[in-house]
Design a protein around this motif. Structure first.
Motif, mmCIF file in Angstrom:
data_model
loop_
_atom_site.group_PDB
_atom_site.id
_atom_site.type_symbol
_atom_site.label_atom_id
_atom_site.label_comp_id
_atom_site.label_asym_id
_atom_site.label_seq_id
_atom_site.Cartn_x
_atom_site.Cartn_y
_atom_site.Cartn_z
ATOM 1 N N GLU A 93 1.633 4.708 2.351
ATOM 2 C CA GLU A 93 1.653 5.933 3.143
ATOM 3 C C GLU A 93 0.439 6.806 2.825
ATOM 4 O OE1 GLU A 93 4.602 9.709 3.963
ATOM 5 O OE2 GLU A 93 5.451 7.807 3.275
ATOM 6 N N GLU A 94 0.086 6.899 1.556
ATOM 7 C CA GLU A 94 -1.088 7.679 1.161
ATOM 8 C C GLU A 94 -2.378 7.004 1.610
ATOM 9 O OE1 GLU A 94 -0.948 8.246 -3.053
ATOM 10 O OE2 GLU A 94 1.197 8.664 -2.958
ATOM 11 N N GLU A 127 -1.241 9.456 9.996
ATOM 12 C CA GLU A 127 -1.441 8.945 11.346
ATOM 13 C C GLU A 127 -0.947 7.499 11.504
ATOM 14 O OE1 GLU A 127 -5.094 8.657 14.577
ATOM 15 O OE2 GLU A 127 -5.520 9.133 12.487
ATOM 16 N N PHE A 128 -1.055 6.682 10.435
ATOM 17 C CA PHE A 128 -0.737 5.261 10.549
ATOM 18 C C PHE A 128 0.381 4.797 9.622
ATOM 19 C CE2 PHE A 128 -5.260 5.541 11.803
ATOM 20 C CZ PHE A 128 -5.119 5.127 13.115
ATOM 21 N N ALA A 129 0.915 5.664 8.798
ATOM 22 C CA ALA A 129 1.905 5.247 7.802
ATOM 23 C C ALA A 129 3.148 4.623 8.431
ATOM 24 C CB ALA A 129 2.298 6.432 6.923
ATOM 25 N N CYS A 131 0.440 -3.907 12.799
ATOM 26 C CA CYS A 131 0.396 -2.612 13.475
ATOM 27 C C CYS A 131 1.168 -2.718 14.783
ATOM 28 C CB CYS A 131 -1.054 -2.211 13.749
ATOM 29 S SG CYS A 131 -1.232 -0.554 14.439
ATOM 30 N N GLU A 132 1.881 -1.660 15.108
ATOM 31 C CA GLU A 132 2.681 -1.658 16.325
ATOM 32 C C GLU A 132 1.837 -1.292 17.541
ATOM 33 O OE1 GLU A 132 5.919 1.002 15.582
ATOM 34 O OE2 GLU A 132 7.027 -0.522 14.478
ATOM 35 N N GLY A 133 1.948 -2.108 18.565
ATOM 36 C CA GLY A 133 1.424 -1.836 19.892
ATOM 37 C C GLY A 133 0.033 -1.263 19.993
ATOM 38 N N GLN A 162 -11.059 1.404 10.613
ATOM 39 C CA GLN A 162 -11.155 0.327 9.626
ATOM 40 C C GLN A 162 -12.004 0.695 8.420
ATOM 41 O OE1 GLN A 162 -12.143 -3.636 10.835
ATOM 42 N NE2 GLN A 162 -11.001 -3.429 12.751
ATOM 43 N N GLY A 163 -13.149 1.293 8.647
ATOM 44 C CA GLY A 163 -14.040 1.644 7.543
ATOM 45 C C GLY A 163 -13.367 2.574 6.543
ATOM 46 N N GLU A 164 -12.668 3.566 7.060
ATOM 47 C CA GLU A 164 -11.978 4.513 6.189
ATOM 48 C C GLU A 164 -10.828 3.833 5.436
ATOM 49 O OE1 GLU A 164 -9.616 8.737 6.499
ATOM 50 O OE2 GLU A 164 -11.077 8.223 8.044
ATOM 51 N N ILE A 165 -10.093 2.958 6.115
ATOM 52 C CA ILE A 165 -8.991 2.227 5.465
ATOM 53 C C ILE A 165 -9.548 1.349 4.343
ATOM 54 C CG2 ILE A 165 -7.204 0.466 5.802
ATOM 55 C CD1 ILE A 165 -6.365 3.065 7.047
ATOM 56 N N ILE A 166 -10.653 0.671 4.596
ATOM 57 C CA ILE A 166 -11.272 -0.182 3.575
ATOM 58 C C ILE A 166 -11.685 0.656 2.365
ATOM 59 C CG2 ILE A 166 -13.315 -1.588 3.049
ATOM 60 C CD1 ILE A 166 -13.085 -2.699 5.936
#
Length: 168
Positions: free
Chosen positions: A40-41, A46-48, A81-83, A93-97
């Motif tokens: 979640e963190e 937005e995506f948790a 990921c949903e829908g 993606q860059g931020e998630i990485i």
């Protein structure tokens, strides 16, 4: 189940569970319970709710297959990921990485692979346990009599009703 004792004192059940689950997750998916618990963190508000890390695929190198050591190569993180949210996730993606690598403390992931699939846990409807009557109800009341917290007492009564009220 009582807590396990160790040299440093009492060990929480979550630690015991993580010790059992982490090797299986690491072998099958390349992830651990800490990553799942911190998702979640990492994913952000937005995506948790609409994403879940599925696995990290680590590359196999020729030097590893030949039995030589070597440096670490980052893997590919697969995220369910949903829908339509997958489109927005692909832009982040860059931020998630960066967040994943910050979580691990080293460059663990170089790519994100997004798969569209349902993420929310679908809870199947379970019938309510039949209410206890007679001796079983009195026995359950006696068992929870000394419990001080009302919320805990209510939860234990629900559990006891479900266990004792099972149809055989």
């Amino acid at each position: 189940m009582p807590a396990r004792q160790s040299r440093r004192g009492v060990v929480q059940i979550s630690e015991v569970a993580n010790d059992l689950i982490d090797p299986v997750l690491a072998k099958r998916a390349g992830i651990n319970t800490m990553l799942l618990g911190s998702w979640e963190e990492i994913a952000g508000a937005e995506f948790a709710e609409c994403t879940r890390p599925e696995r990290i695929a680590w590359p196999r190198r020729a030097s590893e297959m030949a039995g030589e050591g070597g440096g670490h190569q980052p893997g590919v993180l697969t995220i369910a990921c949903e829908g339509a949210r997958a489109l927005f996730l692909s832009h982040q993606q860059g931020e998630i990485i960066q967040r994943i690598n910050g979580f691990f403390g080293f460059p663990a992931v170089s790519q994100v692979r997004i798969v569209q699939k349902p993420v929310a846990l679908h809870t199947r409807h379970r019938p309510r346990p039949r209410p206890l009557t007679g001796a079983a109800a009195r026995h359950l009341d006696e068992l929870v009599e000394g419990i001080e917290g009302e919320a805990l007492k209510a939860a234990l009564k629900r559990l006891g009703t479900a266990v004792l009220g099972r149809r055989r």
